[in-house]
Design a protein around this motif. Structure first.
Motif, PDB file in Angstrom:
ATOM      1  N   UNK A 120     -35.138  -0.015  21.417  1.00 35.34           N
ATOM      2  CA  UNK A 120     -35.579  -1.408  21.296  1.00 35.34           C
ATOM      3  C   UNK A 120     -34.752  -2.140  20.245  1.00 35.34           C
ATOM      4  N   UNK A 121     -34.693  -3.466  20.348  1.00 36.20           N
ATOM      5  CA  UNK A 121     -33.859  -4.240  19.414  1.00 36.20           C
ATOM      6  C   UNK A 121     -34.357  -4.135  17.973  1.00 36.20           C
TER       7      UNK A 121
ATOM      8  N   UNK B 102     -32.779  -0.196  17.210  1.00 39.53           N
ATOM      9  CA  UNK B 102     -33.318   0.551  16.074  1.00 39.53           C
ATOM     10  C   UNK B 102     -32.460   1.783  15.778  1.00 39.53           C
ATOM     11  N   UNK B 103     -31.959   2.426  16.837  1.00 43.56           N
ATOM     12  CA  UNK B 103     -31.130   3.614  16.658  1.00 43.56           C
ATOM     13  C   UNK B 103     -29.856   3.284  15.896  1.00 43.56           C
TER      14      UNK B 103
ATOM     15  N   UNK C  73     -36.335  -2.287   6.746  1.00 38.49           N
ATOM     16  CA  UNK C  73     -36.982  -3.468   7.321  1.00 38.49           C
ATOM     17  C   UNK C  73     -36.303  -3.885   8.626  1.00 38.49           C
ATOM     18  N   UNK C  74     -34.960  -3.817   8.660  1.00 43.01           N
ATOM     19  CA  UNK C  74     -34.233  -4.199   9.869  1.00 43.01           C
ATOM     20  C   UNK C  74     -34.609  -3.338  11.074  1.00 43.01           C
ATOM     21  N   UNK C  75     -34.989  -2.084  10.820  1.00 39.85           N
ATOM     22  CA  UNK C  75     -35.297  -1.165  11.912  1.00 39.85           C
ATOM     23  C   UNK C  75     -36.611  -1.502  12.626  1.00 39.85           C
ATOM     24  N   UNK C  76     -37.438  -2.320  12.007  1.00 43.55           N
ATOM     25  CA  UNK C  76     -38.697  -2.749  12.631  1.00 43.55           C
ATOM     26  C   UNK C  76     -39.572  -1.545  13.003  1.00 43.55           C
TER      27      UNK C  76
END
Length: 242
Positions: free
Chosen positions: A37-38, A46-47, A148-151
């Protein structure tokens, strides 16, 4: 006086350990579909973000390992092209393999930074021609911002206050040169002023975490209030990261 100069290295190291443990706790919930996912970063899943956390953890830990030997080494073998290729290659892994790799990188980071003694923080490093203290602060920023960016459950609203103050100091060069930018936290006693006093003034008000998120180029949890001469104005365009 800035947080970057006054916050003790041991306090930063403790904050990093807390951030690493938080990330470890969040990793088991990842699924193979979920890592595709984005993320908050355009064009990255996320990866991708987690693969980047793995890589930067190892790269900065390597700076510490070599500095303690009195040696200088580039953060990444092969420079930025190799860094980008490693992120892309790492991002194709399934959730379990990705989580294992990130946990291993965090363990190496913990071990490398635990070996740094009180007299070692001024040892020079190749990374930005700085010292071990500057690299430690860089790892703190990378860890918290990209988590945080990884959500995956920890956003800018959860950033420690000390980190927010550090970001407002470190990211001062992002302030437009033609403005007198005033950042006023509605939940904190301190404010930040950037730029010349004679330049047109723009005041930005909101919670401390949201101010830090905006200056870091991330989405604030709550809308910020931008004003010039008492009137609402659009957000000013920020300059590049320092």
């Amino acid at each position: 006086m800035t947080t970057e100069r006054t916050l003790p290295a041991e306090a930063v190291r403790a904050a990093i350990e807390a951030g690493q443990e938080r990330l470890r706790v969040l990793l088991p919930a990842l699924t193979d579909d979920g890592v595709r996912e984005p993320s908050e970063l355009p064009g990255w899943s996320r990866a991708h973000v987690l693969s980047h956390i793995e890589g930067v953890a190892l790269a900065l830990a390597r700076q510490a390992r070599f500095a303690l030997r009195g040696e200088l080494i580039e953060p990444y073998d092969g420079g930025h092209p190799a860094r980008a290729a490693a992120i892309e290659a790492g991002a194709v892994r399934e959730a379990a393999a990705l989580g294992h790799a990130v946990r291993a990188a965090l363990a190496e980071a913990s071990a490398a930074w635990a070996a740094v003694g009180p007299a070692d923080w001024t040892r020079p490093v190749r990374h930005r021609n700085g010292d071990l203290r500057s690299v430690l602060l860089c790892w703190w920023r990378e860890l918290e911002i990209h988590t945080a960016d990884a959500r995956i459950g920890h956003g800018p609203r959860d950033w420690p206050r000390e980190l927010c103050h550090h970001l407002l100091d470190h990211l001062a060069p992002r302030a437009p040169k033609d403005l007198h930018l005033v950042l006023t936290a509605t939940d904190d006693a301190r404010s930040r002023r950037y730029g010349g006093a004679g330049a047109p003034a723009v005041t930005v008000s909101g919670p401390l975490t949201d101010l830090a998120a905006w200056l870091a180029g991330r989405n604030p949890t709550h809308p910020l209030d931008f004003r010039a001469s008492g009137r609402a104005v659009p957000p000013p365009e920020l300059l590049d990261w320092p």
